[in-house]
Design an enzyme around this catalytic site. Structure first.
Site, PDB file in Angstrom:
ATOM      1  N   SER A   9      -2.483  -2.076   2.253  1.00 21.18           N
ATOM      2  CA  SER A   9      -3.922  -2.231   2.299  1.00 21.18           C
ATOM      3  C   SER A   9      -4.623  -1.049   2.952  1.00 21.18           C
ATOM      4  O   SER A   9      -4.619   0.050   2.443  1.00 21.18           O
ATOM      5  CB  SER A   9      -4.218  -3.541   3.040  1.00 21.18           C
ATOM      6  OG  SER A   9      -5.494  -4.011   2.785  1.00 21.18           O
ATOM      7  N   LYS A  43      -0.908  -2.683  -2.078  1.00 22.65           N
ATOM      8  CA  LYS A  43      -1.971  -3.678  -2.113  1.00 22.65           C
ATOM      9  C   LYS A  43      -3.293  -2.959  -2.345  1.00 22.65           C
ATOM     10  O   LYS A  43      -3.792  -2.259  -1.482  1.00 22.65           O
ATOM     11  CB  LYS A  43      -2.041  -4.469  -0.819  1.00 22.65           C
ATOM     12  CG  LYS A  43      -3.145  -5.499  -0.886  1.00 22.65           C
ATOM     13  CD  LYS A  43      -3.272  -6.277   0.395  1.00 22.65           C
ATOM     14  CE  LYS A  43      -4.421  -7.232   0.275  1.00 22.65           C
ATOM     15  NZ  LYS A  43      -5.693  -6.562   0.009  1.00 22.65           N
ATOM     16  N   GLN A  66     -10.871  -7.892   0.064  1.00 19.79           N
ATOM     17  CA  GLN A  66     -11.322  -9.264   0.269  1.00 19.79           C
ATOM     18  C   GLN A  66     -12.511  -9.339   1.232  1.00 19.79           C
ATOM     19  O   GLN A  66     -12.655  -8.503   2.119  1.00 19.79           O
ATOM     20  CB  GLN A  66     -10.196 -10.135   0.855  1.00 19.79           C
ATOM     21  CG  GLN A  66      -9.090 -10.485  -0.112  1.00 19.79           C
ATOM     22  CD  GLN A  66      -8.228  -9.312  -0.482  1.00 19.79           C
ATOM     23  OE1 GLN A  66      -7.905  -8.489   0.343  1.00 19.79           O
ATOM     24  NE2 GLN A  66      -7.864  -9.217  -1.752  1.00 19.79           N
TER      25      GLN A  66
END
Length: 488
Positions: free
Chosen positions: A307, A332, A336
């Site tokens: 991420s 990733k 979100q």
């Protein structure tokens, strides 16, 4: 912008001490917080349930309450309906958190919580470890990124919603969590007994090595991480730092804005840091408002770097000329945002709202980022624990014997083989280890000897001198410092 966002859930209370969020871990590596205001507005502009849909759900609830043979918990049914919608998305990073889990999520974002200390996510009904938290019980026990948690204290997690799995992993400080783990390369499940504990999440650690090489380790991108990073960077620069190693290994991610602030310290003004592709909107390119450094920078990463860690690595590689060292990252590539006020009861929805791309437009989701210089750790860094319910001795052949041989070799006792067959050389190595550890030199590996092996190996692994990736990073920076000096 919303201040939080996480990749899956934090096992916080439980895993945290083994995981980050929901599970006590962070459900999946925290995903970044992303555009909030606009995202919230978009959600509120939708019509919600249509009349037929509302009627269907209401009828189902009524039928259950009227006909189910036992009393039902209405709140639990409503939560289940919301969970069902999130599960139907098929996205391991979009989750529903009940009030208690949401509170744990908030704690981890702010920097503290209790549990086993590991970031996790839900993938096709499996609870997957993104990375263990530095210094937490899970890391000390040997939990690794990509491990699948099969059961906790004998209770299977297969097919459970992440919230429910997290609830089984949680527990009070000092209590034991026996985890059955499925790990790639191991034919049989591994067992770890972890004592839950409080986890204080200090996210930035800095040291100055010889020849003016600074090392800053970032374990997660929490709300205060950018500020702490700037403080440590300034301190190293005041000490005369000539080059920097940024270590984001096993860093599961965090808040998007924080990683952008950190990248701006190295990416020249006007160059891209990250691109965010959100449904129905033009591609949003985050260009740096900062400036570059006049010293070399390398980034360490591994399969637990996910991420926000990957955003930083991609930005520094493509827009600041930094070299990436270590292993392929997690992969990733989505963003979100968390919605809590909209639900009104303390619960929270974390929804994937966009995908992110590296400065050159690459989507690394499911693929990760390849290092410029691939460096593997010694095999004993990833050795499986020994099953202490079985005594290992001469002429046996098993995966536990193989683990013991790998440990002995890593500790310098040289059994002569690491294939799982307990031969005379292995027995001799065991005796030497037992004598050095003040144990009875039987040449047999009982539970006491197995535990001593594991504890001794942990000390070796924690010694930076044996960290191949870190050492290569420092070596590369020293090399670039010399090259730069020779051109002056």
């Amino acid at each position: 912008m919303l201040k939080k966002s996480t990749a899956a859930f934090m096992i916080v209370a439980a895993l945290l001490c083994g995981s980050l969020l929901t599970l006590g871990v962070t459900g999946y590596a925290q995903v970044f917080g992303q555009a909030a205001g606009e995202g919230v507005a978009a959600v509120l502009q939708t019509s919600g349930l249509q009349e037929k849909e509302s009627q269907k759900l209401g009828t189902a609830l009524s039928l259950i309450e009227s006909n189910y043979y036992e009393a039902v918990d209405r709140d639990k049914l409503i939560d289940g309906a919301v969970n069902g919608m999130m599960e139907a998305l098929g996205d391991p990073y979009s989750n529903y958190m009940g009030k208690e889990t949401a509170e744990k999520f908030e704690e981890s974002i702010e920097g503290s919580f209790s549990g086993i200390g590991a970031e996790v996510s839900s993938d096709n009904g499996k609870v997957v470890v993104v990375s263990p938290i530095k210094g937490a019980p899970a890391e000390k026990a040997g939990i690794q990124a990509k491990d699948i948690i099969l059961s906790v204290n004998g209770e299977s997690l297969d097919g459970l919603e992440l919230n429910d799995a997290v609830a089984k992993i949680r527990g009070p400080k000092g209590s034991k969590a026996t985890l059955k783990i499925q790990r790639t390369g191991s034919a049989v499940p591994l067992e770890f007994v972890i004592t839950r504990d409080d986890v204080k999440l200090e996210t930035v650690y800095a040291t100055m090595e010889k020849d003016g090489v600074g090392v800053i380790e970032v374990t997660q991108f929490s709300m205060n991480t950018a500020e702490r990073f700037k403080e440590e960077l300034a301190s190293l620069e005041k000490q005369g730092m000539k080059g920097l190693v940024i270590d984001v290994r096993n860093d599961p991610g965090g808040v998007l804005q924080r990683v952008i602030e950190m990248a701006e310290l190295f990416v020249p003004k006007g160059k891209a840091i990250v691109q965010v592709d959100e449904k129905g909107k033009p591609l949003d390119i985050y260009n740096s408002k900062g400036s570059s450094k006049d010293y070399p920078v390398v980034v360490l990463m591994n399969k637990g770097s996910a991420s926000a860690s990957e955003i930083l690595a991609g930005a520094l590689q493509q827009s600041a000329g930094a070299k990436l060292i270590g292993e392929n990252s997690f992969g990733k590539g989505t963003v979100q945002t968390s919605f809590e006020k909209e639900l009104g009861d303390g619960s929270l929805l974390k929804i994937t709202i966009a995908k992110w791309l590296t400065p050159d437009g690459t989507w690394i989701h499911g693929k990760g980022i390849k290092p410029d210089i691939a460096v593997a750790q010694p095999d004993y860094f990833s050795v499986a624990p020994i099953n202490k319910s079985v005594t290992l001795q001469y002429n046996m052949n098993s995966s536990d014997v193989k683990s013991a041989q790998t440990m002995l070799d890593g500790l310098g006792y040289k059994p002569g083989r690491k294939d799982g067959y307990f031969d005379a050389g292995t027995k001799d190595a065991v005796k030497k280890f037992q004598s050095a550890s003040k144990l009875q030199a039987t040449g047999i590996i009982d539970a006491k000897t197995a535990e001593a092996l594991e504890l001794a190996l942990i000390k070796v692994i924690q010694d930076p001198a044996h960290d191949n990736q870190r050492n290569k990073g420092i070596e590369e920076v020293r090399k670039e410092i010399k090259e730069a000096a020779s051109k002056k």
